[in-house]
Design a protein around this motif. Sequence first.
Motif, PDB file in Angstrom:
ATOM      1  N   THR A  20     -15.149 -30.061  -2.470  1.00  9.73           N
ATOM      2  CA  THR A  20     -14.497 -29.749  -3.748  1.00  9.73           C
ATOM      3  C   THR A  20     -15.512 -29.733  -4.891  1.00  9.73           C
ATOM      4  OG1 THR A  20     -13.998 -32.090  -4.168  1.00  9.73           O
ATOM      5  CG2 THR A  20     -12.344 -30.809  -2.995  1.00  9.73           C
ATOM      6  N   SER A  64      -0.110 -33.850  -0.670  1.00  7.06           N
ATOM      7  CA  SER A  64      -0.779 -32.829   0.144  1.00  7.06           C
ATOM      8  C   SER A  64      -0.113 -32.689   1.507  1.00  7.06           C
ATOM      9  CB  SER A  64      -2.268 -33.155   0.297  1.00  7.06           C
ATOM     10  OG  SER A  64      -2.456 -34.374   0.978  1.00  7.06           O
ATOM     11  N   TYR A 197      -4.947 -31.354  -9.894  1.00 11.53           N
ATOM     12  CA  TYR A 197      -5.838 -30.584  -9.009  1.00 11.53           C
ATOM     13  C   TYR A 197      -5.368 -29.129  -8.920  1.00 11.53           C
ATOM     14  CZ  TYR A 197      -7.751 -28.866  -4.570  1.00 11.53           C
ATOM     15  OH  TYR A 197      -8.344 -28.114  -3.603  1.00 11.53           O
ATOM     16  N   GLN A 198      -4.059 -28.957  -8.711  1.00  6.33           N
ATOM     17  CA  GLN A 198      -3.520 -27.589  -8.580  1.00  6.33           C
ATOM     18  C   GLN A 198      -3.670 -26.805  -9.875  1.00  6.33           C
ATOM     19  OE1 GLN A 198      -2.498 -26.205  -5.743  1.00  6.33           O
ATOM     20  NE2 GLN A 198      -2.957 -28.092  -4.665  1.00  6.33           N
ATOM     21  N   TYR A 201      -7.725 -26.221 -10.234  1.00  2.00           N
ATOM     22  CA  TYR A 201      -8.328 -25.454  -9.138  1.00  2.00           C
ATOM     23  C   TYR A 201      -7.237 -24.884  -8.238  1.00  2.00           C
ATOM     24  CZ  TYR A 201     -12.298 -28.062 -10.868  1.00  2.00           C
ATOM     25  OH  TYR A 201     -13.244 -28.610 -11.704  1.00  2.00           O
ATOM     26  N   PRO A 202      -6.421 -23.942  -8.761  1.00  2.00           N
ATOM     27  CA  PRO A 202      -5.304 -23.411  -7.981  1.00  2.00           C
ATOM     28  C   PRO A 202      -5.775 -22.612  -6.781  1.00  2.00           C
ATOM     29  CG  PRO A 202      -5.605 -22.151  -9.992  1.00  2.00           C
ATOM     30  CD  PRO A 202      -6.529 -23.334 -10.092  1.00  2.00           C
ATOM     31  N   LYS A 203      -5.025 -22.739  -5.700  1.00  2.00           N
ATOM     32  CA  LYS A 203      -5.320 -21.996  -4.483  1.00  2.00           C
ATOM     33  C   LYS A 203      -4.266 -20.911  -4.293  1.00  2.00           C
ATOM     34  CE  LYS A 203      -7.538 -25.817  -1.980  1.00  2.00           C
ATOM     35  NZ  LYS A 203      -7.500 -26.655  -0.755  1.00  2.00           N
ATOM     36  N   GLY A 204      -4.687 -19.811  -3.682  1.00  2.00           N
ATOM     37  CA  GLY A 204      -3.771 -18.705  -3.456  1.00  2.00           C
ATOM     38  C   GLY A 204      -2.562 -19.099  -2.632  1.00  2.00           C
ATOM     39  N   SER A 205      -2.771 -20.013  -1.670  1.00  2.00           N
ATOM     40  CA  SER A 205      -1.689 -20.393  -0.770  1.00  2.00           C
ATOM     41  C   SER A 205      -0.602 -21.202  -1.457  1.00  2.00           C
ATOM     42  CB  SER A 205      -2.248 -21.192   0.409  1.00  2.00           C
ATOM     43  OG  SER A 205      -2.896 -22.366  -0.046  1.00  2.00           O
ATOM     44  N   THR A 206      -0.910 -21.806  -2.603  1.00  2.00           N
ATOM     45  CA  THR A 206       0.088 -22.606  -3.311  1.00  2.00           C
ATOM     46  C   THR A 206       0.584 -21.936  -4.593  1.00  2.00           C
ATOM     47  OG1 THR A 206      -1.686 -23.832  -4.439  1.00  2.00           O
ATOM     48  CG2 THR A 206      -0.810 -24.787  -2.408  1.00  2.00           C
ATOM     49  N   ARG A 207      -0.099 -20.895  -5.022  1.00  2.00           N
ATOM     50  CA  ARG A 207       0.318 -20.209  -6.250  1.00  2.00           C
ATOM     51  C   ARG A 207       1.737 -19.653  -6.142  1.00  2.00           C
ATOM     52  NH1 ARG A 207      -2.551 -18.476 -10.543  1.00  2.00           N
ATOM     53  NH2 ARG A 207      -4.752 -19.022 -10.672  1.00  2.00           N
ATOM     54  N   HIS A 212       0.677 -24.829  -9.545  1.00  2.00           N
ATOM     55  CA  HIS A 212      -0.316 -24.975 -10.607  1.00  2.00           C
ATOM     56  C   HIS A 212       0.333 -25.158 -11.979  1.00  2.00           C
ATOM     57  CE1 HIS A 212       0.771 -20.748 -10.413  1.00  2.00           C
ATOM     58  NE2 HIS A 212       0.250 -20.552 -11.622  1.00  2.00           N
TER      59      HIS A 212
END
Length: 237
Positions: A20, A64, A197-198, A201-207, A212
């Motif tokens: 990270t 998580s 964290y989201q 540093y957002p991730k595509g899989s959680t957007r 976020h």
Amino acid sequence: MHFLYVDESGDPGRYNGSNTPHFILNGLVIPEEEWAAGLARMLAFREGVKQATGLPKKVEFHSSELIRPHKLDAYKQIHKSVRVRLLRDFVGLMPTFFPKARILSVCLDKQQLTAETNYQEIAWRLLLRGFDAFLKSQNQLGLVVSDDTNETALRLLFRSMRKESRPIIAILEDVVCRQSIHSYYVQAVDAIAFCLYQQEYPKGSTRKFNLHQLFKTLDTMLLKTAAPADPQGIIRA
């Protein structure tokens, strides 16, 4: 008296491209007079979760794992959309669970700091100073309870800060470390750290679940005086 429950997100090691790029600490400040009522509200919430999904109250509420179960098999029996809703409900209810609580946040961008930096020490210094300043402003004393971490390093850091030219004076005892499975309050701050964290540093899989955006639902709880230049009061280095 105030309790500060602390959890981290991201790893404290040097950024190498595969780990990270950040290190986050979040603290949930709970006044002693609100502690018992807050716990009772979380217990009632978990009882509702148990009735709706069958998830036992003794199973750790780990953010998580709710999104992507690896270690907790009990979550694998619950559909992902339901697990996401549980997280959203838990976070969304926090202002009701703890009406007088405050959230203290530290976010370090490792790429903006030297590679030799001890990220964990810097983050904890900032968090402890922020909590000490808050306690002084309230003419209160406090105790810090953290999810399991490097207890020896924290003890040495905290004791050294008591002896500095601007010493920590309002925080009692060394940092107390607890296993999160045994503390609903540590599980609550785990969810807060996950949300920050989201956001950062957002991730595509959680957007697609808008995770976020979750940290913004805690706006009324944020201790914005900790870092007045930041809209959310996040202490950054």
